[in-house]
Enzyme design. Structure first.
Site, PDB file in Angstrom:
ATOM      1  N   ARG A 122      11.157   8.635 -22.150  1.00 27.38           N
ATOM      2  CA  ARG A 122      10.056   8.727 -21.167  1.00 27.38           C
ATOM      3  C   ARG A 122       8.970   7.686 -21.391  1.00 27.38           C
ATOM      4  NH1 ARG A 122      11.023  14.031 -22.466  1.00 27.38           N
ATOM      5  NH2 ARG A 122      12.298  15.095 -20.931  1.00 27.38           N
ATOM      6  N   LYS A 144       4.600  -4.749 -13.965  1.00 34.94           N
ATOM      7  CA  LYS A 144       5.709  -4.429 -13.052  1.00 34.94           C
ATOM      8  C   LYS A 144       7.014  -4.723 -13.777  1.00 34.94           C
ATOM      9  CE  LYS A 144       4.314  -5.989  -8.565  1.00 34.94           C
ATOM     10  NZ  LYS A 144       4.951  -6.505  -7.355  1.00 34.94           N
ATOM     11  N   GLU A 186       3.158 -20.695  -9.011  1.00 37.93           N
ATOM     12  CA  GLU A 186       2.394 -19.436  -9.069  1.00 37.93           C
ATOM     13  C   GLU A 186       0.934 -19.723  -9.447  1.00 37.93           C
ATOM     14  OE1 GLU A 186       3.853 -16.862  -7.890  1.00 37.93           O
ATOM     15  OE2 GLU A 186       6.009 -17.035  -8.318  1.00 37.93           O
ATOM     16  N   LYS A 228      -4.787 -13.037 -12.612  1.00 35.75           N
ATOM     17  CA  LYS A 228      -3.809 -11.969 -12.400  1.00 35.75           C
ATOM     18  C   LYS A 228      -4.343 -10.672 -13.006  1.00 35.75           C
ATOM     19  CE  LYS A 228       0.719 -10.464 -11.773  1.00 35.75           C
ATOM     20  NZ  LYS A 228       2.138 -10.646 -11.938  1.00 35.75           N
ATOM     21  N   GLU A 238      -0.384  -1.713  -6.883  1.00 40.45           N
ATOM     22  CA  GLU A 238      -0.098  -2.466  -5.657  1.00 40.45           C
ATOM     23  C   GLU A 238      -0.274  -1.659  -4.387  1.00 40.45           C
ATOM     24  OE1 GLU A 238       3.806  -4.347  -5.169  1.00 40.45           O
ATOM     25  OE2 GLU A 238       2.737  -6.170  -4.654  1.00 40.45           O
ATOM     26  N   ARG A 242      -3.424  -6.306  -4.554  1.00 37.26           N
ATOM     27  CA  ARG A 242      -2.370  -7.012  -5.274  1.00 37.26           C
ATOM     28  C   ARG A 242      -1.414  -7.740  -4.324  1.00 37.26           C
ATOM     29  NH1 ARG A 242       0.287  -4.588 -10.819  1.00 37.26           N
ATOM     30  NH2 ARG A 242       1.764  -6.249 -11.180  1.00 37.26           N
ATOM     31  N   ASN A 246       1.402 -12.158  -2.879  1.00 34.30           N
ATOM     32  CA  ASN A 246       2.608 -12.492  -2.121  1.00 34.30           C
ATOM     33  C   ASN A 246       2.423 -13.666  -1.172  1.00 34.30           C
ATOM     34  OD1 ASN A 246       4.345 -10.568  -3.202  1.00 34.30           O
ATOM     35  ND2 ASN A 246       3.386  -8.984  -1.965  1.00 34.30           N
ATOM     36  N   HIS A 249       5.271 -15.772  -0.239  1.00 34.25           N
ATOM     37  CA  HIS A 249       6.462 -15.067  -0.702  1.00 34.25           C
ATOM     38  C   HIS A 249       7.276 -14.419   0.423  1.00 34.25           C
ATOM     39  CE1 HIS A 249       4.836 -15.869  -4.610  1.00 34.25           C
ATOM     40  NE2 HIS A 249       5.769 -15.179  -5.235  1.00 34.25           N
ATOM     41  N   HIS A 253      10.879 -15.280   0.065  1.00 34.96           N
ATOM     42  CA  HIS A 253      11.924 -14.281  -0.200  1.00 34.96           C
ATOM     43  C   HIS A 253      13.022 -14.348   0.857  1.00 34.96           C
ATOM     44  CE1 HIS A 253       8.967 -11.610  -2.688  1.00 34.96           C
ATOM     45  NE2 HIS A 253       9.610 -12.484  -3.447  1.00 34.96           N
ATOM     46  N   HIS A 266      12.943 -19.618  -7.533  1.00 35.95           N
ATOM     47  CA  HIS A 266      11.949 -18.796  -6.843  1.00 35.95           C
ATOM     48  C   HIS A 266      10.729 -19.633  -6.430  1.00 35.95           C
ATOM     49  CE1 HIS A 266       9.291 -15.482  -5.927  1.00 35.95           C
ATOM     50  NE2 HIS A 266       8.453 -15.881  -6.849  1.00 35.95           N
TER      51      HIS A 266
HETATM   52  N1  LIG Z   1       7.293  -8.429 -13.068  1.00 40.53           N
HETATM   53  C1  LIG Z   1       6.673  -9.307 -12.312  1.00 40.53           C
HETATM   54  O1  LIG Z   1       5.516  -9.133 -11.925  1.00 40.53           O
HETATM   55  C2  LIG Z   1       7.394 -10.552 -11.929  1.00 40.53           C
HETATM   56  C3  LIG Z   1       6.698 -11.598 -11.320  1.00 40.53           C
HETATM   57  C4  LIG Z   1       7.387 -12.756 -11.022  1.00 40.53           C
HETATM   58  C5  LIG Z   1       8.743 -12.874 -11.312  1.00 40.53           C
HETATM   59  N2  LIG Z   1       9.394 -11.827 -11.905  1.00 40.53           N
HETATM   60  C6  LIG Z   1      10.824 -11.928 -12.234  1.00 40.53           C
HETATM   61  O2  LIG Z   1      11.003 -12.964 -13.181  1.00 40.53           O
HETATM   62  C7  LIG Z   1      12.345 -13.449 -13.064  1.00 40.53           C
HETATM   63  C8  LIG Z   1      12.329 -14.952 -13.122  1.00 40.53           C
HETATM   64  O3  LIG Z   1      11.774 -15.341 -14.330  1.00 40.53           O
HETATM   65  P1  LIG Z   1      12.180 -16.733 -15.012  1.00 40.53           P
HETATM   66  O4  LIG Z   1      12.045 -17.821 -14.015  1.00 40.53           O
HETATM   67  O5  LIG Z   1      11.432 -16.796 -16.276  1.00 40.53           O
HETATM   68  O6  LIG Z   1      13.761 -16.546 -15.217  1.00 40.53           O
HETATM   69  P2  LIG Z   1      14.697 -16.318 -16.515  1.00 40.53           P
HETATM   70  O7  LIG Z   1      14.185 -15.268 -17.373  1.00 40.53           O
HETATM   71  O8  LIG Z   1      16.075 -16.179 -15.969  1.00 40.53           O
HETATM   72  O9  LIG Z   1      14.618 -17.703 -17.269  1.00 40.53           O
HETATM   73  C9  LIG Z   1      15.106 -18.864 -16.649  1.00 40.53           C
HETATM   74  C10 LIG Z   1      16.004 -19.650 -17.586  1.00 40.53           C
HETATM   75  O10 LIG Z   1      15.212 -20.245 -18.602  1.00 40.53           O
HETATM   76  C11 LIG Z   1      15.798 -20.042 -19.876  1.00 40.53           C
HETATM   77  N3  LIG Z   1      14.699 -20.104 -20.839  1.00 40.53           N
HETATM   78  C12 LIG Z   1      13.800 -19.146 -21.154  1.00 40.53           C
HETATM   79  N4  LIG Z   1      12.883 -19.636 -21.987  1.00 40.53           N
HETATM   80  C13 LIG Z   1      13.191 -20.929 -22.191  1.00 40.53           C
HETATM   81  C14 LIG Z   1      12.610 -21.977 -22.947  1.00 40.53           C
HETATM   82  N5  LIG Z   1      11.475 -21.806 -23.605  1.00 40.53           N
HETATM   83  N6  LIG Z   1      13.207 -23.175 -22.951  1.00 40.53           N
HETATM   84  C15 LIG Z   1      14.351 -23.397 -22.236  1.00 40.53           C
HETATM   85  N7  LIG Z   1      14.929 -22.445 -21.492  1.00 40.53           N
HETATM   86  C16 LIG Z   1      14.353 -21.231 -21.465  1.00 40.53           C
HETATM   87  C17 LIG Z   1      16.509 -18.745 -19.766  1.00 40.53           C
HETATM   88  O11 LIG Z   1      17.530 -18.652 -20.722  1.00 40.53           O
HETATM   89  C18 LIG Z   1      17.049 -18.816 -18.330  1.00 40.53           C
HETATM   90  O12 LIG Z   1      18.244 -19.552 -18.311  1.00 40.53           O
HETATM   91  C19 LIG Z   1      12.909 -12.892 -11.772  1.00 40.53           C
HETATM   92  O13 LIG Z   1      13.843 -11.896 -12.043  1.00 40.53           O
HETATM   93  C20 LIG Z   1      11.685 -12.303 -11.074  1.00 40.53           C
HETATM   94  O14 LIG Z   1      12.018 -11.191 -10.263  1.00 40.53           O
HETATM   95  C21 LIG Z   1       8.742 -10.689 -12.223  1.00 40.53           C
HETATM   96 ZN   LIG Z   2       6.467 -15.407  -7.236  1.00 39.81          ZN
END
Ligand SMILES: NC(=O)c1ccc[n+]([C@@H]2O[C@H](COP(=O)([O-])OP(=O)(O)OC[C@H]3O[C@@H](n4cnc5c(N)ncnc54)[C@H](O)[C@@H]3O)[C@@H](O)[C@H]2O)c1
Ligand SMILES: [Zn+2]
Length: 362
Positions: A122, A144, A186, A228, A238, A242, A246, A249, A253, A266
């Site tokens: 939990r 999130k 971002e 943020k 949200e 918040r 977007n 976005h 999206h 993205h």
């Molecule tokens: N929770 C939230 O508020 C929120 C906000 C925005 C995005 N997201 C989520 O985040 C995700 C995207 O995040 P991301 O772009 O970090 O993707 P990711 O975690 O897939 O990382 C992208 C790539 O970078 C590599 N990587 C990570 N650190 C590295 C480093 N220091 N050097 C070299 N390579 C590295 C990873 O292995 C991966 O191949 C999506 O799933 C999205 O939905 C969440």
């Molecule tokens: Zn975004």
């Protein structure tokens, strides 16, 4: 060089530490935020190979009982199967209510690890150590957490605030330039929605940022996180404010979904979305042509895309915008700028106008 900020959420408040050489000091930084001795570090294959050894050593040196689990690289890992594997690892390693999960990696690891922590027993504590720019300026802050459903991204999730976020900008040195540019959107977005000085800072220091100059990155990432954190503090779950995050976005999206999440990063999709939203705002007479050009020129200098691909139709993009989960009661909500530094939420823009502006963005 280190900066410490705070996300103010009453009893759930937490620090964000931004700096260089932090992985090397992760033991002393994290021990005050870890209740009992047991931790599980979740990371992907790349991050594990590159950054796990130092984090593991420093946490072990600090007296913690460190366990690890490796997740395959990629968005596909935000799945029930990988979520289950983390739960199996939490059980197998006997983590209890006082234990802590540490998400070491990009946004995928943060979202997946955070969700695993949100529901195990939990809810147990978790800590974010984001290693991509996207995760450092956006995903790791705000609480999130989510995994994907075959029918849609982030459909299964929870709000669960971390106990701390540790952002070591040195990790960006191994990140491909495409990911740096994509994550930067971002920050530019944050500038347009509420922080003109941050927008200017990125414009003035773009080369230093792309060259991974630590002092500039620490300043920029801190300012993005402060923004943020302020938004999250005012609207944790949200319900209103918040939503301004977007900006760009809704269009973005739609493009990501239509291209099956494998043509655009993205941030690239959001860049096209911001350009389109800004163009719409100009046509509605609420955003000046000069401000539009300011945003456009920065996106262009950052080598981010501005137009939709020729193989899509405006109609398909417009339709896909309705499917975005942020659509409320069938109404498409658009975040539109009024100046660099301010946006409004509009749900009264009709289809014809949206379609027209999309067709101009090819
Ligand atoms: N929770 C939230 O508020 C929120 C906000 C925005 C995005 N997201 C989520 O985040 C995700 C995207 O995040 P991301 O772009 O970090 O993707 P990711 O975690 O897939 O990382 C992208 C790539 O970078 C590599 N990587 C990570 N650190 C590295 C480093 N220091 N050097 C070299 N390579 C590295 C990873 O292995 C991966 O191949 C999506 O799933 C999205 O939905 C969440
Ligand atoms: Zn975004």
């Amino acid at each position: 060089m280190t900066k410490t900020l705070r996300v103010e959420l009453g009893a759930d408040s937490y620090p964000i530490v931004v700096g260089t050489g932090l992985l090397n000091r992760v033991g002393e930084i994290l021990t005050p935020h870890v209740k009992s001795g047991k931790v599980l570090i979740v990371s992907d294959a790349f991050v594990k190979a590159r950054y796990m050894p130092i984090v593991h050593r420093r946490l072990t040196d600090a007296g913690l009982d460190v366990n690890t689990v490796e997740i395959p690289v990629g968005e596909e890992s935000k799945s029930l199967a990988e979520f289950s594997r983390i739960q199996d690892s939490l059980v197998a390693n006997q983590l209890d209510r006082g234990s802590t999960l540490i998400a070491l990696g990009g946004g995928v690891i943060g979202d997946l690890g955070g969700f695993a922590a949100a529901v195990y027993m939990r809810g147990i504590s978790y800590i974010q150590i984001p290693t991509t720019l996207q995760a450092q300026v956006d995903a790791s802050v705000g609480g999130k957490t989510a995994i994907n459903h075959p029918k849609g991204k982030n459909l299964i999730g929870a709000f669960h605030q971390p106990k701390a976020v540790v952002i070591d900008v040195d990790t960006l040195k191994t990140l491909p330039q495409r990911d740096i540019r994509s994550g930067l959107i971002e920050v530019i977005k944050m500038g347009v929605i509420r922080d003109e000085p941050l927008f200017e800072m990125v414009a003035e220091n773009l080369e230093a940022i792309l060259n991974i100059e630590a002092a500039t990155l620490i300043e920029m990432i801190s300012r993005a996180c402060v923004n943020k954190a302020e938004i999250v503090a005012k609207d944790e779950k949200e319900s209103g404010l918040r939503m301004v995050l977007n900006y760009g976005h809704t269009f973005g999206h739609a493009l990501e979904a239509l291209t099956h999440y494998n043509s655009y990063q993205h941030g690239e999709a959001v860049s096209i979305g911001m350009n389109c939203a800004a163009q719409l705002a100009v046509q509605l007479g609420m955003f000046s042509e000069t401000a539009f050009q300011r945003q456009r020129s920065l996106l262009k200098r950052a080598k981010l895309p501005l137009t939709f691909p020729a193989d899509l139709t405006p109609e398909a993009i417009c339709d896909a915008m309705y499917l975005d989960k942020k659509t409320l009661g069938g109404k498409r909500r658009l975040i539109l700028p009024t100046r660099i530094g301010e946006v409004v939420i509009r749900d009264d823009v009709d289809d014809r106008q949206v379609l027209e502006v999309i067709s101009q963005c090819f």
